[in-house]
Motif scaffolding. Sequence first.
Motif, PDB file in Angstrom:
ATOM      1  N   ARG A 107      61.269 -22.504 -61.078  1.00  0.00           N
ATOM      2  CA  ARG A 107      60.390 -23.404 -60.328  1.00  0.00           C
ATOM      3  C   ARG A 107      58.977 -23.348 -60.887  1.00  0.00           C
ATOM      4  NH1 ARG A 107      62.189 -22.397 -53.995  1.00  0.00           N
ATOM      5  NH2 ARG A 107      64.310 -23.228 -54.215  1.00  0.00           N
ATOM      6  N   ALA A 108      58.327 -24.492 -60.823  1.00  0.00           N
ATOM      7  CA  ALA A 108      56.928 -24.565 -61.261  1.00  0.00           C
ATOM      8  C   ALA A 108      56.016 -24.167 -60.114  1.00  0.00           C
ATOM      9  CB  ALA A 108      56.599 -25.970 -61.739  1.00  0.00           C
ATOM     10  N   GLY A 109      54.862 -23.644 -60.455  1.00  0.00           N
ATOM     11  CA  GLY A 109      53.894 -23.253 -59.449  1.00  0.00           C
ATOM     12  C   GLY A 109      52.480 -23.591 -59.878  1.00  0.00           C
ATOM     13  N   LEU A 110      51.706 -24.093 -58.954  1.00  0.00           N
ATOM     14  CA  LEU A 110      50.284 -24.353 -59.201  1.00  0.00           C
ATOM     15  C   LEU A 110      49.513 -23.360 -58.355  1.00  0.00           C
ATOM     16  CD1 LEU A 110      48.275 -26.154 -60.708  1.00  0.00           C
ATOM     17  CD2 LEU A 110      48.239 -27.660 -58.705  1.00  0.00           C
ATOM     18  N   ILE A 111      48.993 -22.325 -59.003  1.00  0.00           N
ATOM     19  CA  ILE A 111      48.392 -21.207 -58.284  1.00  0.00           C
ATOM     20  C   ILE A 111      46.916 -21.069 -58.650  1.00  0.00           C
ATOM     21  CG2 ILE A 111      50.607 -20.023 -58.170  1.00  0.00           C
ATOM     22  CD1 ILE A 111      49.713 -18.232 -60.424  1.00  0.00           C
ATOM     23  N   LEU A 112      46.223 -20.218 -57.900  1.00  0.00           N
ATOM     24  CA  LEU A 112      44.811 -19.950 -58.138  1.00  0.00           C
ATOM     25  C   LEU A 112      44.655 -18.733 -59.032  1.00  0.00           C
ATOM     26  CD1 LEU A 112      43.664 -20.342 -54.429  1.00  0.00           C
ATOM     27  CD2 LEU A 112      43.329 -22.022 -56.237  1.00  0.00           C
ATOM     28  N   ARG A 113      43.553 -18.669 -59.762  1.00  0.00           N
ATOM     29  CA  ARG A 113      43.282 -17.496 -60.594  1.00  0.00           C
ATOM     30  C   ARG A 113      41.836 -17.037 -60.415  1.00  0.00           C
ATOM     31  NH1 ARG A 113      40.772 -18.762 -65.581  1.00  0.00           N
ATOM     32  NH2 ARG A 113      40.645 -20.994 -66.049  1.00  0.00           N
ATOM     33  N   ASP A 114      41.637 -15.740 -60.662  1.00  0.00           N
ATOM     34  CA  ASP A 114      40.302 -15.129 -60.570  1.00  0.00           C
ATOM     35  C   ASP A 114      39.645 -15.444 -59.218  1.00  0.00           C
ATOM     36  OD1 ASP A 114      40.607 -14.198 -63.171  1.00  0.00           O
ATOM     37  OD2 ASP A 114      39.774 -16.028 -64.023  1.00  0.00           O
ATOM     38  N   VAL A 115      40.336 -15.092 -58.156  1.00  0.00           N
ATOM     39  CA  VAL A 115      39.827 -15.402 -56.818  1.00  0.00           C
ATOM     40  C   VAL A 115      39.034 -14.225 -56.259  1.00  0.00           C
ATOM     41  CG1 VAL A 115      41.721 -16.989 -56.342  1.00  0.00           C
ATOM     42  CG2 VAL A 115      41.931 -14.592 -55.676  1.00  0.00           C
ATOM     43  N   LYS A 116      38.067 -14.556 -55.432  1.00  0.00           N
ATOM     44  CA  LYS A 116      37.272 -13.544 -54.747  1.00  0.00           C
ATOM     45  C   LYS A 116      36.733 -14.144 -53.455  1.00  0.00           C
ATOM     46  CE  LYS A 116      33.737 -10.012 -55.554  1.00  0.00           C
ATOM     47  NZ  LYS A 116      32.740  -9.470 -56.510  1.00  0.00           N
ATOM     48  N   TYR A 117      36.955 -13.433 -52.361  1.00  0.00           N
ATOM     49  CA  TYR A 117      36.539 -13.915 -51.046  1.00  0.00           C
ATOM     50  C   TYR A 117      35.817 -12.811 -50.280  1.00  0.00           C
ATOM     51  CZ  TYR A 117      40.297 -17.220 -52.150  1.00  0.00           C
ATOM     52  OH  TYR A 117      41.112 -18.137 -52.771  1.00  0.00           O
ATOM     53  N   ARG A 118      34.993 -13.254 -49.343  1.00  0.00           N
ATOM     54  CA  ARG A 118      34.396 -12.345 -48.356  1.00  0.00           C
ATOM     55  C   ARG A 118      34.902 -12.822 -47.000  1.00  0.00           C
ATOM     56  NH1 ARG A 118      29.429 -11.813 -50.511  1.00  0.00           N
ATOM     57  NH2 ARG A 118      28.579 -13.571 -49.363  1.00  0.00           N
ATOM     58  N   ILE A 119      35.703 -11.978 -46.356  1.00  0.00           N
ATOM     59  CA  ILE A 119      36.406 -12.376 -45.134  1.00  0.00           C
ATOM     60  C   ILE A 119      35.850 -11.613 -43.938  1.00  0.00           C
ATOM     61  CG2 ILE A 119      38.659 -12.601 -44.050  1.00  0.00           C
ATOM     62  CD1 ILE A 119      39.872 -12.387 -46.876  1.00  0.00           C
ATOM     63  N   HIS A 120      35.505 -12.353 -42.886  1.00  0.00           N
ATOM     64  CA  HIS A 120      35.000 -11.770 -41.649  1.00  0.00           C
ATOM     65  C   HIS A 120      36.075 -11.868 -40.569  1.00  0.00           C
ATOM     66  CE1 HIS A 120      30.684 -11.959 -43.086  1.00  0.00           C
ATOM     67  NE2 HIS A 120      31.274 -12.826 -43.894  1.00  0.00           N
ATOM     68  N   ALA A 121      36.248 -10.797 -39.806  1.00  0.00           N
ATOM     69  CA  ALA A 121      37.266 -10.795 -38.760  1.00  0.00           C
ATOM     70  C   ALA A 121      36.831  -9.940 -37.582  1.00  0.00           C
ATOM     71  CB  ALA A 121      38.600 -10.290 -39.305  1.00  0.00           C
ATOM     72  N   ASP A 122      37.232 -10.372 -36.385  1.00  0.00           N
ATOM     73  CA  ASP A 122      36.987  -9.601 -35.162  1.00  0.00           C
ATOM     74  C   ASP A 122      38.172  -8.694 -34.894  1.00  0.00           C
ATOM     75  OD1 ASP A 122      34.482 -10.592 -34.533  1.00  0.00           O
ATOM     76  OD2 ASP A 122      35.276 -12.256 -33.345  1.00  0.00           O
ATOM     77  N   LEU A 123      37.880  -7.454 -34.512  1.00  0.00           N
ATOM     78  CA  LEU A 123      38.911  -6.520 -34.085  1.00  0.00           C
ATOM     79  C   LEU A 123      38.996  -6.599 -32.562  1.00  0.00           C
ATOM     80  CD1 LEU A 123      40.907  -4.191 -34.466  1.00  0.00           C
ATOM     81  CD2 LEU A 123      38.978  -2.618 -34.513  1.00  0.00           C
ATOM     82  N   ILE A 124      40.114  -7.114 -32.050  1.00  0.00           N
ATOM     83  CA  ILE A 124      40.312  -7.277 -30.611  1.00  0.00           C
ATOM     84  C   ILE A 124      41.218  -6.162 -30.110  1.00  0.00           C
ATOM     85  CG2 ILE A 124      40.991  -8.871 -28.787  1.00  0.00           C
ATOM     86  CD1 ILE A 124      38.753  -9.926 -30.583  1.00  0.00           C
ATOM     87  N   PHE A 125      40.783  -5.478 -29.062  1.00  0.00           N
ATOM     88  CA  PHE A 125      41.544  -4.361 -28.498  1.00  0.00           C
ATOM     89  C   PHE A 125      42.073  -4.731 -27.114  1.00  0.00           C
ATOM     90  CE2 PHE A 125      41.206  -0.372 -25.844  1.00  0.00           C
ATOM     91  CZ  PHE A 125      42.410   0.163 -26.261  1.00  0.00           C
ATOM     92  N   ASP A 126      43.370  -4.525 -26.908  1.00  0.00           N
ATOM     93  CA  ASP A 126      44.020  -4.796 -25.624  1.00  0.00           C
ATOM     94  C   ASP A 126      44.373  -3.466 -24.969  1.00  0.00           C
ATOM     95  OD1 ASP A 126      45.468  -5.606 -23.458  1.00  0.00           O
ATOM     96  OD2 ASP A 126      46.895  -6.852 -24.573  1.00  0.00           O
ATOM     97  N   GLN A 127      43.555  -3.049 -24.002  1.00  0.00           N
ATOM     98  CA  GLN A 127      43.740  -1.739 -23.383  1.00  0.00           C
ATOM     99  C   GLN A 127      45.040  -1.643 -22.599  1.00  0.00           C
ATOM    100  OE1 GLN A 127      40.297   0.217 -22.255  1.00  0.00           O
ATOM    101  NE2 GLN A 127      41.532   2.073 -22.247  1.00  0.00           N
ATOM    102  N   THR A 128      45.578  -2.763 -22.143  1.00  0.00           N
ATOM    103  CA  THR A 128      46.828  -2.715 -21.384  1.00  0.00           C
ATOM    104  C   THR A 128      47.991  -2.211 -22.234  1.00  0.00           C
ATOM    105  OG1 THR A 128      47.353  -5.031 -21.908  1.00  0.00           O
ATOM    106  CG2 THR A 128      46.038  -4.611 -19.921  1.00  0.00           C
ATOM    107  N   LYS A 129      47.871  -2.302 -23.549  1.00  0.00           N
ATOM    108  CA  LYS A 129      48.937  -1.855 -24.442  1.00  0.00           C
ATOM    109  C   LYS A 129      48.753  -0.416 -24.907  1.00  0.00           C
ATOM    110  CE  LYS A 129      49.994  -6.495 -26.136  1.00  0.00           C
ATOM    111  NZ  LYS A 129      50.121  -7.382 -27.323  1.00  0.00           N
ATOM    112  N   ASP A 130      47.598   0.176 -24.595  1.00  0.00           N
ATOM    113  CA  ASP A 130      47.354   1.586 -24.912  1.00  0.00           C
ATOM    114  C   ASP A 130      46.261   2.084 -23.967  1.00  0.00           C
ATOM    115  OD1 ASP A 130      47.008   4.094 -25.929  1.00  0.00           O
ATOM    116  OD2 ASP A 130      46.787   3.476 -28.020  1.00  0.00           O
ATOM    117  N   THR A 131      46.668   2.482 -22.774  1.00  0.00           N
ATOM    118  CA  THR A 131      45.715   2.871 -21.725  1.00  0.00           C
ATOM    119  C   THR A 131      44.992   4.173 -22.035  1.00  0.00           C
ATOM    120  OG1 THR A 131      47.532   3.954 -20.519  1.00  0.00           O
ATOM    121  CG2 THR A 131      47.015   1.657 -19.944  1.00  0.00           C
ATOM    122  N   GLU A 132      45.533   4.981 -22.946  1.00  0.00           N
ATOM    123  CA  GLU A 132      44.918   6.271 -23.248  1.00  0.00           C
ATOM    124  C   GLU A 132      43.920   6.186 -24.399  1.00  0.00           C
ATOM    125  OE1 GLU A 132      47.980   9.065 -23.955  1.00  0.00           O
ATOM    126  OE2 GLU A 132      48.826   8.958 -21.920  1.00  0.00           O
TER     127      GLU A 132
END
Length: 222
Positions: free
Chosen positions: A103-128
């Motif tokens: 199969r043929a593929g059209l892909i990216l090369r020499d990529v570089k990103y700066r990614i921002h993300a929020d860390l969300i904590f759900d206390q109901t799944k780990d009460t301790e």
Amino acid sequence: MPNNYCLDVSGDFACFTRPEMKVERVSYDVITPSAARAIFEAIFWKPAIQWRITRIEVLNPILWFSVRRNEVGKVFTGPTAKQMKGESGESMGFAIEDERQQRAGLILRDVKYRIHADLIFDQTKDTEASYGKYAAMFERRAEKGQCFNQPYLGCREFSCAFRLVSDVTQEPAAISETRPLGWMLYDMDYKNRESPTPKFFNVALNHGVIEVPAWESEEVRG
């Protein structure tokens, strides 16, 4: 309140496959939020936390590369209930040469990103536990370059390097390109585990920056 973390991610090649391309592998112009989330989860993930991508900065010019790859056109099946009982049955294996597809593929090369993300904590799944505990664990792992599995850029064969960014103001600016990129896959909705549905959003690259809307916003459709 969630903390916003930032990773500098780079790799030689990347392929964030467009789902509308049924046969050939054609990548989106930039990394998708779901692929970005997978990088954070490869570094640190627990059932009580969730990563939400908020911003993607493109640091290298968008470059393309055409390639032909050999792929296997058959899924390897697991043992049947009959075989699990020790009874003979149809062979699970197959010859790769008989199922190989080019199969043929059209892909990216020499990529570089700066990614921002929020860390969300759900206390109901780990009460301790507490939010600070998980935040400290992620920071420690990211600073040391530790990960549960090797992060990759869309396809597993395109591994990437990552670095935790502590001060964004000291980092290089994103590219100056501004243009619409069209509809892009946001992530999969797993409310129905048996049949997850894709969600999309309309992407605009503004001076090399993509502002990712919240999952609950009207901009996310599917």
